[in-house]
Design an enzyme around this catalytic site. Sequence first.
Site, PDB file in Angstrom:
ATOM      1  CG  ASP A 201      34.791  36.060  40.542  1.00  0.00           C
ATOM      2  OD1 ASP A 201      34.781  37.043  41.477  1.00  0.00           O
ATOM      3  OD2 ASP A 201      33.834  35.877  39.451  1.00  0.00           O
TER       4      ASP A 201
ATOM      5  CG  MET B 261      40.229  45.383  44.188  1.00  0.00           C
ATOM      6  SD  MET B 261      38.714  45.670  43.491  1.00  0.00           S
ATOM      7  CE  MET B 261      37.604  46.572  44.620  1.00  0.00           C
TER       8      MET B 261
ATOM      9  CE  LYS C 241      40.726  30.403  30.565  1.00  0.00           C
ATOM     10  NZ  LYS C 241      40.347  29.178  30.130  1.00  0.00           N
TER      11      LYS C 241
HETATM   12  N1  SAH Z   1      34.936  39.864  47.843  1.00  0.00           N
HETATM   13  C1  SAH Z   1      36.379  39.860  48.110  1.00  0.00           C
HETATM   14  C2  SAH Z   1      36.830  41.035  47.607  1.00  0.00           C
HETATM   15  C3  SAH Z   1      36.753  41.196  46.068  1.00  0.00           C
HETATM   16  S1  SAH Z   1      37.905  42.748  45.507  1.00  0.00           S
HETATM   17  C4  SAH Z   1      36.587  39.645  49.697  1.00  0.00           C
HETATM   18  O1  SAH Z   1      35.758  39.759  50.308  1.00  0.00           O
HETATM   19  O2  SAH Z   1      37.474  39.228  49.996  1.00  0.00           O
HETATM   20  C5  SAH Z   1      39.294  41.932  44.966  1.00  0.00           C
HETATM   21  C6  SAH Z   1      40.437  42.285  46.032  1.00  0.00           C
HETATM   22  O3  SAH Z   1      40.283  41.465  47.194  1.00  0.00           O
HETATM   23  C7  SAH Z   1      42.040  41.944  45.711  1.00  0.00           C
HETATM   24  O4  SAH Z   1      42.325  43.079  44.917  1.00  0.00           O
HETATM   25  C8  SAH Z   1      42.576  42.072  46.822  1.00  0.00           C
HETATM   26  O5  SAH Z   1      42.848  43.242  47.398  1.00  0.00           O
HETATM   27  C9  SAH Z   1      41.568  41.394  47.726  1.00  0.00           C
HETATM   28  N2  SAH Z   1      41.735  39.647  48.153  1.00  0.00           N
HETATM   29  C10 SAH Z   1      41.097  38.648  47.667  1.00  0.00           C
HETATM   30  N3  SAH Z   1      41.449  37.651  47.954  1.00  0.00           N
HETATM   31  C11 SAH Z   1      42.671  37.833  48.596  1.00  0.00           C
HETATM   32  C12 SAH Z   1      43.788  37.087  49.016  1.00  0.00           C
HETATM   33  N4  SAH Z   1      43.549  35.731  49.108  1.00  0.00           N
HETATM   34  N5  SAH Z   1      44.672  37.726  49.575  1.00  0.00           N
HETATM   35  C13 SAH Z   1      44.846  39.010  49.566  1.00  0.00           C
HETATM   36  N6  SAH Z   1      43.826  39.671  49.256  1.00  0.00           N
HETATM   37  C14 SAH Z   1      43.006  39.266  48.612  1.00  0.00           C
END
Ligand code: SAH
Length: 500
Positions: free
Chosen positions: A36, A172, A58
């Site tokens: 992803d 998100m 992408k």
């Molecule tokens: N499965 C992922 C979440 C996916 S939804 C998890 O458990 O982290 C995608 C959202 O995750 C993004 O819009 C953001 O809000 C958050 N996110 C993912 N990686 C991040 C990071 N390194 N720093 C801040 N927010 C992050």
Amino acid sequence: MKKGFVALIGAGPGDKGLLTVKAAEMLAKAEVVVYDRLVSDDILKLIPPNAQKINVGKENKHHPVKQEEINEILLQKALEGYFVIRLKGGDPFVFGRGGEELELLIENNVQYEVVPGITSAIAAPCYAGIPATHRDYCSSFHIITGHAKAGGELAIPFRALAELKGTLVFLMGISSLQYIMDGLMEAGFNKNTPAAIVENGTRQNQRKLIATVGTLEQQAKDKQIKSPAVIVVGEVCKLSNSFDWFMNKPLFGKKVLVTRPKAALGTIAQKLYEQGAETIEYPCIEVISIQNNESFYNACKHLNEYGWILFTSKNGVDIFFDYLKSKRLDARAIANVKIAAVGRQTEKALEERGIFCDFTPEIFDGEHLAKGIAKLLKKNEKVLICDGLKASDDIVNVFNENNIEFDRVHLYDTLYTSENNEMVKELIYKGELKYVTFTSASTVEGFVKSMGDIDTHSLTAICIGNQTAKAAKRYNINYVVSDEATIESMIDKLVEVSKG
Ligand code: SAH
């Protein structure tokens, strides 16, 4: 036919250290990796080089690969018999559509496993000094999506959240930030309730914003906060400054160019990472051993006839002893010979081969090595010099002046490479890169050659010793020299200069 297998794996929020041991072990066996947008580059580097990489994150004109298509790819690759890894940011079951991806596999009897990952919902606040809970402030925390399902409406139960009084973490949520903050205030949240945003959490480019429910939206606009970011609401946000361990690391926010041959990049890059720096690996030199090296092979037939053998680098030591081994020659081949070396790395490489040096000069250069040997040499003793094709003639000059008998064999050559030099030039041009590390004069040469005529005055070079510093000086590069000729000492020096 080999049976396929899919592992749905959480890659964590970005920091490579937050990948679980199980995920790393499985990744090492991957034949196909489907990943992803949220999987960090540091994690992608761990994918085995022969594995097929499929990027489904992408965005093509804002149309990411459709979920059905991803499900289809996973099934297809599994049916072809591959060991497939589906790598997802954070945890695969936390707003990761992990469930949807499994359905088709189950329908088709494909074997699968799920490996949880560290979710950004907890890790990003943690790296900003915000604990998800704290006994003094709350007794629960809640992870909420700020993104509506396609075609649906975002319906957050603000009143229920207000009653819970726990820490709220929105994923998100950046594009609906205003809606979320307004909703909270309408549901009874005090506008002064602490709130925070952590952008690119756990990564070297992490940013954090600490504000209140009333001011967060405006401040996020001012700072141009972008996704991926988590929004945190609750009293625990107040603790951020006292617990800010990550962004307070000595080299946090600093980009450092590391210019070693590929095989040797690891140690220095790891130490910089531990100090919070963002490293840019730039292997501008490559060391290759010389093939069909008759003069060296001949010397190896009568090594015990030399009084001394001199080594000027770890590369020389490694090539020398690897060759002896390939000829089934052991330590007895040099039983009567004294050994001298320049530099701590060379000395260490010899120790690894079971040899403690008889002489190393206080000042790590060829001239001091040669002068030292000249004093120690007994009558009729002959010296073998083992160095690289591009080595200076300092040793030879001293020996000639003193009528010392010697043979010289070049064991390797140093090639200059310039892969990715445009990216580095751009970082220098934009002023984003301030530091470069040099661990030998040849890395300076390689760097300068690959940069062409770009102005490098904005850079400060950290040099491992005087020889390296001399080379930097010759090319007018600003430099400092580490106190000792070790990687640790270079990092200490970098911390010292970066404090200004
Ligand atoms: N499965 C992922 C979440 C996916 S939804 C998890 O458990 O982290 C995608 C959202 O995750 C993004 O819009 C953001 O809000 C958050 N996110 C993912 N990686 C991040 C990071 N390194 N720093 C801040 N927010 C992050």
